[in-house]
Design an enzyme around this catalytic site. Structure first.
Site, PDB file in Angstrom:
ATOM      1  N   LYS A 160      -1.270  -1.693 -37.951  1.00  0.00           N
ATOM      2  CA  LYS A 160      -1.437  -0.454 -37.193  1.00  0.00           C
ATOM      3  C   LYS A 160      -1.510  -0.643 -35.564  1.00  0.00           C
ATOM      4  O   LYS A 160      -0.953   0.073 -34.832  1.00  0.00           O
ATOM      5  CB  LYS A 160      -2.739   0.257 -37.615  1.00  0.00           C
ATOM      6  CG  LYS A 160      -2.456   0.886 -38.902  1.00  0.00           C
ATOM      7  CD  LYS A 160      -3.500   2.072 -39.054  1.00  0.00           C
ATOM      8  CE  LYS A 160      -3.319   2.808 -40.450  1.00  0.00           C
ATOM      9  NZ  LYS A 160      -4.245   3.955 -40.747  1.00  0.00           N
ATOM     10  N   LYS A 174       5.714   3.251 -50.453  1.00  0.00           N
ATOM     11  CA  LYS A 174       4.820   4.123 -51.034  1.00  0.00           C
ATOM     12  C   LYS A 174       4.890   5.638 -50.346  1.00  0.00           C
ATOM     13  O   LYS A 174       5.089   5.603 -49.109  1.00  0.00           O
ATOM     14  CB  LYS A 174       3.106   3.525 -50.660  1.00  0.00           C
ATOM     15  CG  LYS A 174       2.238   3.873 -51.628  1.00  0.00           C
ATOM     16  CD  LYS A 174       0.897   3.186 -51.392  1.00  0.00           C
ATOM     17  CE  LYS A 174       0.081   4.371 -50.746  1.00  0.00           C
ATOM     18  NZ  LYS A 174      -1.126   3.727 -50.423  1.00  0.00           N
ATOM     19  N   LYS A 224       1.801  10.026 -46.010  1.00  0.00           N
ATOM     20  CA  LYS A 224       1.596  11.317 -45.074  1.00  0.00           C
ATOM     21  C   LYS A 224       2.376  11.015 -43.871  1.00  0.00           C
ATOM     22  O   LYS A 224       2.790  11.967 -43.241  1.00  0.00           O
ATOM     23  CB  LYS A 224       0.094  11.410 -44.634  1.00  0.00           C
ATOM     24  CG  LYS A 224      -0.685  11.880 -45.685  1.00  0.00           C
ATOM     25  CD  LYS A 224      -2.191  11.971 -45.314  1.00  0.00           C
ATOM     26  CE  LYS A 224      -3.321  12.168 -46.214  1.00  0.00           C
ATOM     27  NZ  LYS A 224      -4.797  12.171 -45.849  1.00  0.00           N
TER      28      LYS A 224
HETATM   29  P1  AMP Z   1      -4.565   8.168 -47.625  1.00  0.00           P
HETATM   30  O1  AMP Z   1      -3.752   9.472 -47.559  1.00  0.00           O
HETATM   31  O2  AMP Z   1      -3.768   6.893 -47.491  1.00  0.00           O
HETATM   32  O3  AMP Z   1      -5.796   8.147 -46.853  1.00  0.00           O
HETATM   33  O4  AMP Z   1      -4.988   7.779 -49.228  1.00  0.00           O
HETATM   34  C1  AMP Z   1      -6.278   8.676 -49.912  1.00  0.00           C
HETATM   35  C2  AMP Z   1      -6.176   8.296 -51.281  1.00  0.00           C
HETATM   36  O5  AMP Z   1      -4.886   8.553 -51.926  1.00  0.00           O
HETATM   37  C3  AMP Z   1      -6.285   6.482 -51.393  1.00  0.00           C
HETATM   38  O6  AMP Z   1      -7.275   6.620 -52.597  1.00  0.00           O
HETATM   39  C4  AMP Z   1      -4.942   6.218 -51.831  1.00  0.00           C
HETATM   40  O7  AMP Z   1      -5.059   4.821 -52.626  1.00  0.00           O
HETATM   41  C5  AMP Z   1      -4.357   7.218 -52.561  1.00  0.00           C
HETATM   42  N1  AMP Z   1      -3.018   7.125 -52.292  1.00  0.00           N
HETATM   43  C6  AMP Z   1      -2.567   7.310 -51.068  1.00  0.00           C
HETATM   44  N2  AMP Z   1      -0.947   7.278 -51.213  1.00  0.00           N
HETATM   45  C7  AMP Z   1      -0.572   7.080 -52.473  1.00  0.00           C
HETATM   46  C8  AMP Z   1       0.598   6.935 -53.288  1.00  0.00           C
HETATM   47  N3  AMP Z   1       1.635   7.165 -52.629  1.00  0.00           N
HETATM   48  N4  AMP Z   1       0.437   7.000 -54.737  1.00  0.00           N
HETATM   49  C9  AMP Z   1      -0.690   6.713 -54.997  1.00  0.00           C
HETATM   50  N5  AMP Z   1      -2.038   6.774 -54.591  1.00  0.00           N
HETATM   51  C10 AMP Z   1      -1.989   6.772 -53.333  1.00  0.00           C
END
Ligand code: AMP
Ligand code: TRP
Length: 340
Positions: free
Chosen positions: A115, A205, A208
């Site tokens: 980042k 992956k 957002k």
């Molecule tokens: P974040 O949006 O990165 O803050 O992630 C919030 C939660 O969602 C975390 O526990 C991540 O592991 C899960 N997560 C985020 N993106 C994915 C994805 N593409 N597939 C599965 N789990 C995800």
């Protein structure tokens, strides 16, 4: 709080709306925990300001995060739902832990390395100390288990190291009795199958922050938007779903459908062998539309009932603050502050 139950804690950053990766890979899997564990789920607004946020959007997304937990089935009567900045002990413990962490160990965090590259020579200090705040989040509640994605494993390691270091430095409580200050938390990493990939590049992956339109299906997308994104999903140059080794794009669509329907991957795969890709795309879109619609409607309903949502957040704040303050007071005493 039931002291015989293990404490489970997790959090999301209130930036943007949640997507189907967050839902299928995280939130949905937490529902069974509500009966088994003492659960705390919260929106980490202090974490989200490590990068610039528009104040109006941050406020709305914070409400939206809590509403999303609720709409996905996290019952506020069964878990503590709260907002991080409303519990001052997070920032307070973070400072104490900052003074007990080293520049070296924070420099090794891969998320920081990734980042910080986007910020040229003006790297926000918060990006560097972010994992210390996360450690404070976890250690304040005597957390046993932290369900997170693979990407957070290194941060969890730091939380464990800091807990062990503090336990070693301050082994005795204020009455002089030896007792560990912090519980050592364990990560709970989702199964590999729970990784939802981008619809535009199945090597990445779903995220957002992906700038490619259509890569990410959000829980607040309309039926039409969801259908369009699945229809345009990148697959490969073939035409029919093979019996063996489908390409990553095809696997991703099968996995998404299987996760929504709670069916095994193989069962969903078998329905499409030898059929053109279009069938898989259309069906997966329709499953997603049907599953997302009630969640989206419920999020909107909760967001429109601000009084109710505010009450839930207040109640969560009271519960979380009472628990966190006890731990912070114990920390303050052990390190030699005169206390409250
Ligand atoms: P974040 O949006 O990165 O803050 O992630 C919030 C939660 O969602 C975390 O526990 C991540 O592991 C899960 N997560 C985020 N993106 C994915 C994805 N593409 N597939 C599965 N789990 C995800
Ligand atoms: N760092 C996590 C992420 O980006 C969010 C987070 C902050 C968190 N504090 C936490 C997750 C405590 C679990 C426990 O996804």
């Amino acid at each position: 709080m039931n002291p015989s139950k293990k404490v489970v804690l997790s959090a999301v950053q209130p930036t943007n709306s949640a997507h189907i990766g967050n839902y299928l890979g995280a939130i949905k899997n937490w529902i069974p925990y509500l009966e088994l564990y003492d659960c705390l789920f919260f929106a980490v607004d202090l974490h989200s300001i490590t990068v610039n946020q528009d104040p109006t959007e941050l406020r709305e997304n914070t409400y939206r995060s809590i509403a999303t937990y609720m709409a996905c089935g996290i019952d506020p009567a069964k878990a503590t739902l709260f907002v991080q900045s409303q519990v001052p002990a997070h920032a307070e413990l973070a400072w104490v832990l900052t003074c007990n962490s080293s520049m070296g160990e924070l420099s090794r965090m891969t998320q920081y390395k990734d980042k910080s590259q986007r910020h040229g020579t003006h790297i926000p200090t918060g990006l560097f100390t972010y994992p210390v705040l996360m450690a404070a989040d976890i250690l304040l509640y005597g957390t046993h288990l932290v369900p997170v994605g693979e990407d957070q494993k290194q941060h969890l390691e730091l939380a464990r190291d800091l807990a062990e270091r503090m336990n070693h430095r301050y082994p005795k409580d204020s009455a002089g009795v030896e007792s560990p200050l912090f519980q050592i938390p364990e990560p709970m990493i989702a199964k590999v199958g729970a990784r939802v990939m981008s619809l535009q590049d199945p090597a990445l992956k779903m995220s957002k922050s992906d700038p490619s339109p259509g890569a990410c299906v959000f829980l607040n997308d309309s039926d039409k938007e969801i259908e369009k994104k699945f229809k345009r999903a990148v697959t490969d140059s073939g035409t029919e779903v093979p019996a063996e080794n489908p390409s990553p794009g095809i696997q991703n669509l099968i996995q998404i459908q299987a996760s929504f329907l709670e069916e095994p991957f193989e069962k969903v795969h078998s329905r499409y062998i030898g059929k053109q890709y279009g069938y898989l795309k259309v069906d997966t879109a329709s499953v997603a539309v049907e599953k997302i619609r009630p969640i989206r409607t419920e999020i909107d309903k909760i967001l429109n009932d601000r009084d109710y949502l505010t009450k839930v957040i207040r109640k969560g704040q009271e519960t979380a603050a009472a628990r966190a303050e006890k731990v912070r007071n114990e920390v303050y005493k052990r390190i030699g502050f005169i206390g409250q």
